[in-house]
Design an enzyme around this catalytic site. Structure first.
Site, PDB file in Angstrom:
ATOM      1  N   GLU A  21     -17.912 -47.148   2.306  1.00 25.75           N
ATOM      2  CA  GLU A  21     -16.663 -46.607   2.223  1.00 25.75           C
ATOM      3  C   GLU A  21     -15.628 -47.207   1.322  1.00 25.75           C
ATOM      4  O   GLU A  21     -14.501 -47.089   1.481  1.00 25.75           O
ATOM      5  CB  GLU A  21     -16.143 -46.760   3.675  1.00 25.75           C
ATOM      6  CG  GLU A  21     -16.942 -46.289   4.759  1.00 25.75           C
ATOM      7  CD  GLU A  21     -16.249 -46.155   6.278  1.00 25.75           C
ATOM      8  OE1 GLU A  21     -15.325 -45.521   6.469  1.00 25.75           O
ATOM      9  OE2 GLU A  21     -16.659 -46.866   6.948  1.00 25.75           O
ATOM     10  N   SER A 202     -16.711 -42.985   8.219  1.00 23.17           N
ATOM     11  CA  SER A 202     -16.498 -41.724   7.308  1.00 23.17           C
ATOM     12  C   SER A 202     -17.461 -40.764   7.413  1.00 23.17           C
ATOM     13  O   SER A 202     -17.708 -40.104   6.493  1.00 23.17           O
ATOM     14  CB  SER A 202     -16.241 -42.367   5.938  1.00 23.17           C
ATOM     15  OG  SER A 202     -14.915 -43.156   5.714  1.00 23.17           O
ATOM     16  N   TYR A 276     -12.478 -35.888   3.596  1.00 28.70           N
ATOM     17  CA  TYR A 276     -11.728 -36.475   2.344  1.00 28.70           C
ATOM     18  C   TYR A 276     -11.441 -35.682   1.346  1.00 28.70           C
ATOM     19  O   TYR A 276     -10.644 -35.800   0.596  1.00 28.70           O
ATOM     20  CB  TYR A 276     -12.385 -37.640   2.099  1.00 28.70           C
ATOM     21  CG  TYR A 276     -12.366 -38.771   3.323  1.00 28.70           C
ATOM     22  CD1 TYR A 276     -11.251 -39.249   3.582  1.00 28.70           C
ATOM     23  CD2 TYR A 276     -13.764 -39.269   3.769  1.00 28.70           C
ATOM     24  CE1 TYR A 276     -11.350 -40.366   4.500  1.00 28.70           C
ATOM     25  CE2 TYR A 276     -13.535 -40.348   4.938  1.00 28.70           C
ATOM     26  CZ  TYR A 276     -12.500 -40.695   5.099  1.00 28.70           C
ATOM     27  OH  TYR A 276     -12.326 -41.702   6.143  1.00 28.70           O
ATOM     28  N   ARG A 316      -7.516 -46.378  16.426  1.00 28.09           N
ATOM     29  CA  ARG A 316      -7.742 -44.836  16.773  1.00 28.09           C
ATOM     30  C   ARG A 316      -8.731 -44.650  17.496  1.00 28.09           C
ATOM     31  O   ARG A 316     -10.009 -44.876  17.459  1.00 28.09           O
ATOM     32  CB  ARG A 316      -7.742 -44.024  15.557  1.00 28.09           C
ATOM     33  CG  ARG A 316      -7.613 -42.384  15.615  1.00 28.09           C
ATOM     34  CD  ARG A 316      -8.226 -41.396  14.356  1.00 28.09           C
ATOM     35  NE  ARG A 316      -9.566 -41.453  14.487  1.00 28.09           N
ATOM     36  CZ  ARG A 316     -10.501 -41.890  13.467  1.00 28.09           C
ATOM     37  NH1 ARG A 316      -9.735 -42.295  12.052  1.00 28.09           N
ATOM     38  NH2 ARG A 316     -11.742 -41.684  13.552  1.00 28.09           N
ATOM     39  N   ASP A 318     -11.088 -42.120  19.625  1.00 27.94           N
ATOM     40  CA  ASP A 318     -11.700 -40.489  19.309  1.00 27.94           C
ATOM     41  C   ASP A 318     -12.519 -40.208  20.781  1.00 27.94           C
ATOM     42  O   ASP A 318     -13.153 -40.847  21.387  1.00 27.94           O
ATOM     43  CB  ASP A 318     -12.681 -40.437  18.184  1.00 27.94           C
ATOM     44  CG  ASP A 318     -12.215 -40.792  17.091  1.00 27.94           C
ATOM     45  OD1 ASP A 318     -10.805 -40.949  16.757  1.00 27.94           O
ATOM     46  OD2 ASP A 318     -12.868 -41.244  15.939  1.00 27.94           O
ATOM     47  N   GLU A 331     -15.538 -43.127  20.120  1.00 31.79           N
ATOM     48  CA  GLU A 331     -15.474 -44.369  19.399  1.00 31.79           C
ATOM     49  C   GLU A 331     -14.243 -44.638  19.237  1.00 31.79           C
ATOM     50  O   GLU A 331     -13.117 -44.097  19.466  1.00 31.79           O
ATOM     51  CB  GLU A 331     -16.358 -44.213  17.928  1.00 31.79           C
ATOM     52  CG  GLU A 331     -15.823 -43.278  16.902  1.00 31.79           C
ATOM     53  CD  GLU A 331     -16.562 -43.288  15.657  1.00 31.79           C
ATOM     54  OE1 GLU A 331     -16.134 -43.563  14.698  1.00 31.79           O
ATOM     55  OE2 GLU A 331     -17.968 -42.874  15.691  1.00 31.79           O
ATOM     56  N   ASN A 333     -11.717 -46.934  16.249  1.00 35.90           N
ATOM     57  CA  ASN A 333     -11.620 -47.530  15.006  1.00 35.90           C
ATOM     58  C   ASN A 333     -10.488 -48.416  14.762  1.00 35.90           C
ATOM     59  O   ASN A 333      -9.382 -47.986  15.106  1.00 35.90           O
ATOM     60  CB  ASN A 333     -11.575 -46.430  14.081  1.00 35.90           C
ATOM     61  CG  ASN A 333     -12.727 -45.317  13.871  1.00 35.90           C
ATOM     62  OD1 ASN A 333     -13.548 -45.616  12.996  1.00 35.90           O
ATOM     63  ND2 ASN A 333     -12.854 -44.212  14.688  1.00 35.90           N
ATOM     64  N   GLY A 337      -8.664 -43.994   9.291  1.00 37.39           N
ATOM     65  CA  GLY A 337      -8.133 -43.433   7.982  1.00 37.39           C
ATOM     66  C   GLY A 337      -6.609 -43.642   7.981  1.00 37.39           C
ATOM     67  O   GLY A 337      -5.814 -43.558   9.015  1.00 37.39           O
TER      68      GLY A 337
END
Length: 374
Positions: A21, A202, A276, A316, A318, A331, A333, A337
């Site tokens: 990443e 990602s 992205y 974050r 999810d 998950e 994070n 992002g």
């Protein structure tokens, strides 16, 4: 949040790294560099090249942007090397150059590690910064490591009573010695199944195995990125919904309005291109339109997941909103992002915290938190 000497707060923005990443980390750094207020902060961009070299990078947001699908940004490893050096008064950045004596840039007040994936988001750089005695933005060593490893993250979340999808793990050693038991475990879970590098991000290296005939290729693709692979049942018919979590300066936890990702076109799931690259068929609903009561339930679960893993700063979370109306944590994070167009900043903007204010708050949180056990 003032620096100890009354000068501007010296922020080292660290990005790039050795993971797959790398380019996304550079894009994130460009976005943060663009909004940091230079009247408040003395900004030092530090890039980590793909081979691990630390260099003094360009303070140029445009250099760290995606200009075309085949032109991803990367740290220039041939720039002047830098090191973090512990001194009697703190930790300072020293720039080395073959043509000149080493130059000290002064003490670092806080590091903003904008690294995604292994060797950055996984507790490794957090441990190094703890050893160096310098404050940093985001989760600590354990929370970073647990959240990066999707298998252990599921173990922790399940132990806290949070709903997760059924899963199994496969290691490179097991797969090479005898893949039959792994194939049997996946068959017991059922198809279709998602096959992921356990410590990736990602959506790099992720495949959807629709049946047993596609499993081997999917595992081999994931093993290219990680010697441990997570395989979980596919949440068929589910909606993908996310929620941002942020520590408050008084020690509490705040959450955003949820947002939904809808994939259209030729993408079967939220892969790298959909995330992205420009002109991809991805639609974002911020805020998400959810059934009555689900927004409150989801925000409460996001805060529970944040606390269960021991996160700090930001995360974050999810979710899958399953076809039967139940919520499942997909998950967590710890460095999501983070461009203005990414979901995490968009959710905070919709909740009343714009991008520059979000960056300021994260630095303020890091400045009021010391290093060491906490």
């Amino acid at each position: 949040m003032n620096a100890p000497t009354g000068r501007r707060i010296r922020v080292a923005v660290v990005f790039g790294g050795r993971s797959s990443e790398h380019a996304i980390s550079c894009v994130t750094a460009g976005s943060v560099l663009r909004v940091l207020d230079r009247e408040r902060y003395d900004v030092i961009p530090i890039g980590i090249a793909p081979d691990g070299r630390w260099v003094l990078e360009a303070d140029d947001p445009d250099r760290h942007a995606i200009t075309a699908p085949d032109q991803l940004p990367s740290v220039d490893g041939d720039r002047s090397p830098v090191t973090l050096t512990r001194t009697g008064s703190g930790t300072e950045i020293v720039v080395s150059d073959a043509a000149a004596p080493p130059q000290a840039l002064g003490d670092v007040d806080v590091v903003f590690p904008l690294l995604h994936g292994p060797w950055g988001e996984d507790g490794t750089i957090q441990g190094m910064l703890e050893m160096a005695g310098v404050r940093y933005v985001g989760a600590g060593v354990l929370a970073s490591a647990v959240s990066m490893d999707k298998a252990y993250m599921k173990v922790v979340l399940a132990a806290a009573g949070l709903p997760v999808l059924p899963w199994t793990t496969v290691t490179a050693r097991e797969w090479e010695a005898d893949p039959a038991p792994a194939r049997a475990r996946v068959a017991a879970l059922g198809y279709p199944a998602f096959v992921k590098p356990a410590r990736g991000g990602s959506s790099i290296g992720i495949s959807k195995a629709h049946d047993a005939g596609e499993l081997d290729a999917a595992v081999e693709a994931a093993l290219l990125h990680d010697p441990k692979v997570l395989i979980e049942v596919s949440a068929e018919g589910a909606r993908e919904v996310e929620c941002g979590v942020l520590e408050s300066l008084d020690g509490g936890v705040d959450t955003t309005v949820p947002a939904e990702i809808r994939i259209t076109g030729d993408h079967e799931f939220y892969d790298f291109e959909a995330k992205y690259l420009p002109d991809e068929a991805t639609e974002l609903d911020v805020p998400a339109v959810l059934p009555e009561g689900k927004t409150e339930e989801l925000r409460a679960l996001a805060a529970e997941a944040f606390l269960a893993v021991g996160c700090e700063g930001l995360a974050r979370v999810d979710f899958f909103l399953m076809a039967d109306g139940s919520l499942v944590v997909n998950e967590l994070n710890t460095m999501p992002g983070f461009t203005p167009l990414s979901m995490f900043p968009q959710m905070w903007a919709a909740t009343g915290v714009d991008y520059p204010a979000l960056v300021d708050r994260l630095i303020a949180l890091a400045m009021q938190r010391g290093t060491g056990l906490r």
